[in-house]
Write a protein that holds these residues in place. Structure first.
Motif, PDB file in Angstrom:
ATOM      1  N   GLY A  73      20.335  -6.321 -10.582  1.00  0.00           N
ATOM      2  CA  GLY A  73      19.418  -5.698  -9.649  1.00  0.00           C
ATOM      3  C   GLY A  73      18.356  -6.664  -9.185  1.00  0.00           C
ATOM      4  O   GLY A  73      18.397  -7.864  -9.495  1.00  0.00           O
ATOM      5  N   THR A  74      17.381  -6.145  -8.475  1.00  0.00           N
ATOM      6  CA  THR A  74      16.346  -6.996  -7.883  1.00  0.00           C
ATOM      7  C   THR A  74      15.341  -7.435  -8.941  1.00  0.00           C
ATOM      8  O   THR A  74      14.843  -6.612  -9.698  1.00  0.00           O
ATOM      9  N   GLU A 123      11.814  -2.168  -9.958  1.00  0.00           N
ATOM     10  CA  GLU A 123      12.114  -1.701 -11.316  1.00  0.00           C
ATOM     11  C   GLU A 123      13.242  -0.660 -11.262  1.00  0.00           C
ATOM     12  O   GLU A 123      14.168  -0.691 -12.084  1.00  0.00           O
ATOM     13  N   GLU A 124      13.175   0.232 -10.287  1.00  0.00           N
ATOM     14  CA  GLU A 124      14.202   1.275 -10.168  1.00  0.00           C
ATOM     15  C   GLU A 124      15.551   0.698  -9.759  1.00  0.00           C
ATOM     16  O   GLU A 124      16.599   1.286 -10.024  1.00  0.00           O
ATOM     17  N   SER A 125      15.532  -0.456  -9.097  1.00  0.00           N
ATOM     18  CA  SER A 125      16.786  -1.027  -8.597  1.00  0.00           C
ATOM     19  C   SER A 125      17.613  -1.669  -9.710  1.00  0.00           C
ATOM     20  O   SER A 125      18.798  -1.884  -9.548  1.00  0.00           O
ATOM     21  N   ARG A 126      16.965  -1.961 -10.844  1.00  0.00           N
ATOM     22  CA  ARG A 126      17.666  -2.724 -11.884  1.00  0.00           C
ATOM     23  C   ARG A 126      18.466  -1.814 -12.828  1.00  0.00           C
ATOM     24  O   ARG A 126      18.029  -0.721 -13.167  1.00  0.00           O
ATOM     25  N   MET A 139      13.011   2.595  -2.923  1.00  0.00           N
ATOM     26  CA  MET A 139      13.324   2.215  -4.297  1.00  0.00           C
ATOM     27  C   MET A 139      12.491   0.995  -4.711  1.00  0.00           C
ATOM     28  O   MET A 139      12.461  -0.001  -4.002  1.00  0.00           O
TER      29      MET A 139
END
Lengths: 207, 213
Positions: free
Chosen positions: B185-186, B32-35, B29
């Motif tokens: 998220g990250t 960007e996908e984690s947020r 992941m």
């Protein structure tokens, strides 16, 4: 996946040992280990449509006679799909997220099998039925945040397959089968668990 | 015994396979996908009835019962993005002394070392959160209508609260939050992600606009 390879190597290694005990009739107790590929159907496919190539199945059986045997089996499948970023509306709420849908299932089933050919046949087709329970581990990721729900469900799995002995009366056989899985399982967007599964592996009759 | 041994080793091997076969979603992941960007809104609110807004002059940073106001480069950019986004929706930026219709509170939350609830508004009343006195209503409370959230996690996040000052003296000395955005998220505390995050929360809130727009 690496460990699957190791298992298969061990199985092939023990094949030689088992052939040494070959005799005119197979011992009643058998054990099998299969690699499984499962395709989700219905609402399960809407949730995560990708075919599961991460699966296996193991079981044992006791033959009451040449045709009929009883046993149990357990297995594993992992359904997975990632969706591009989208906005998911809720009540007074909107969430923008990349969703990753996963479902891991571990069925544990009692089995009955009936052979359509005698023990001397080159190919032994059979039909079987598994009834039991399955652990369903639902994990839906919103970005890196997971929504998890673990449940047990009733499962029924009819199966059709063949056993191909490595030589006449060999206690070791190649097993290939197709099974359908149904579980009345309702979690969020999944209204029923339906999948069709292909298994290939080895079956050993042991003393 | 031989049979028992084989069955036991098969079970052991099986247990091993349970853990190793699964495809782990977090392994591949991207940040960007984690947020995730969550917006909550008061379904009773009519956003077109508000015309002016004012925004806090720094960002409240809440972490592990320790809190302070900060104005880092990140905070300056975040406040600037929020101003221009609200102006683009037709709201007029005014000084807080000019009786704005809406107040904008901005909070960064470092929740890495404790696990407090994550419903919008839990941070109100937290030492360091914007006191109602800042908006000219000393001793009042903030009130968040029954918002719904599914998440609970230890993490860093950003909360943006839009508070109704226009209809302030409604009941119980409460200032009602009518909109809230949470960035989670990250990388949410990373300045280079601010533009895309601000765009996302406004894009998913099309109702957030002044009548003149």
């Amino acid at each position: 996946m690496k460990s699957i390879k190791t298992i298969i190597l061990i199985l092939i290694g023990s094949l030689g040992v088992s052939s040494a005990f070959a005799q005119s009739s197979r011992p009643p107790f058998s054990f099998n280990l299969n690699y499984s590929v499962a395709q989700p159907l219905g609402s399960l496919s809407d949730y995560a449509s990708k075919t599961s190539f991460r699966g296996w199945q193991a079981g044992f059986q006791y033959a009451l006679n040449d045709r009929l045997s009883l046993g149990a089996k357990a297995g594993f499948s992992d359904f997975y799909e990632r969706f591009p970023r989208a906005v998911y509306p809720g009540k007074g709420e909107d969430v923008s997220a990349v969703q990753t849908h996963t479902l891991q299932t571990i069925p544990i089933l009692a089995t009955v099998q009936y052979n359509f050919a005698g023990p001397e046949a080159r190919v032994i087709p059979y039909g079987g039925l598994g009834i039991g329970t399955a652990n369903m581990n639902y994990e839906k990721f919103w970005g890196e945040f997971v929504e998890r729900e673990n449940k047990w469900a009733f499962q029924v799995s009819p199966e059709l397959g063949i056993n191909v002995p490595f030589g006449k009366y060999s206690p070791v056989m190649l097993n290939a089968n197709v099974q359908y899985n149904y579980a009345p399982y309702k979690v969020q967007e999944i209204s029923n668990f339906n999948s069709i599964q292909a298994n290939i592996g080895l079956k050993f009759h042991i003393q | 015994m031989k049979r028992t041994g084989m069955i036991l080793s098969a079970i052991a091997v099986g247990a091993l396979l349970f853990s190793s076969c699964r495809k782990e979603p977090l392994n591949d992941m991207t940040e960007e996908e984690s947020r995730i960007y969550v917006t909550n809104y008061d379904e009773q609110a009519d956003f077109t009835t508000y015309n002016t807004f004012s925004i806090v002059d720094s960002v409240a940073v809440i972490s592990n019962r320790d809190s302070k106001k900060e104005l880092t480069d990140y905070d300056i950019k975040l406040l600037g993005n929020l101003k221009s986004s609200l102006q683009a929706r037709g709201y007029t930026l005014v000084d807080k002394s000019a009786k704005p219709d809406l107040a904008v509170n901005v909070t960064r939350i470092d929740n890495a070392y404790n696990s407090i609830g994550y419903n919008p508004g839990w941070w109100t009343g937290w030492p360091g959160y914007w006191d109602t006195g800042y908006w000219g209503y000393p001793g009042w409370n903030y009130w968040f209508p029954g918002y719904y959230t599914v998440f609970r996690y230890n993490e860093r996040s950003v909360a943006i609260d839009l508070v109704d000052l226009k209809n302030a003296p409604k009941e119980n000395n409460q200032l009602t939050a009518i909109w809230n955005a949470m960035l989670r998220g990250t990388g949410v505390w990373n300045s280079s992600n601010l533009d895309s995050m601000t765009t996302a929360i406004f894009d998913q809130s099309p109702y957030l606009k002044a009548s003149g727009n």
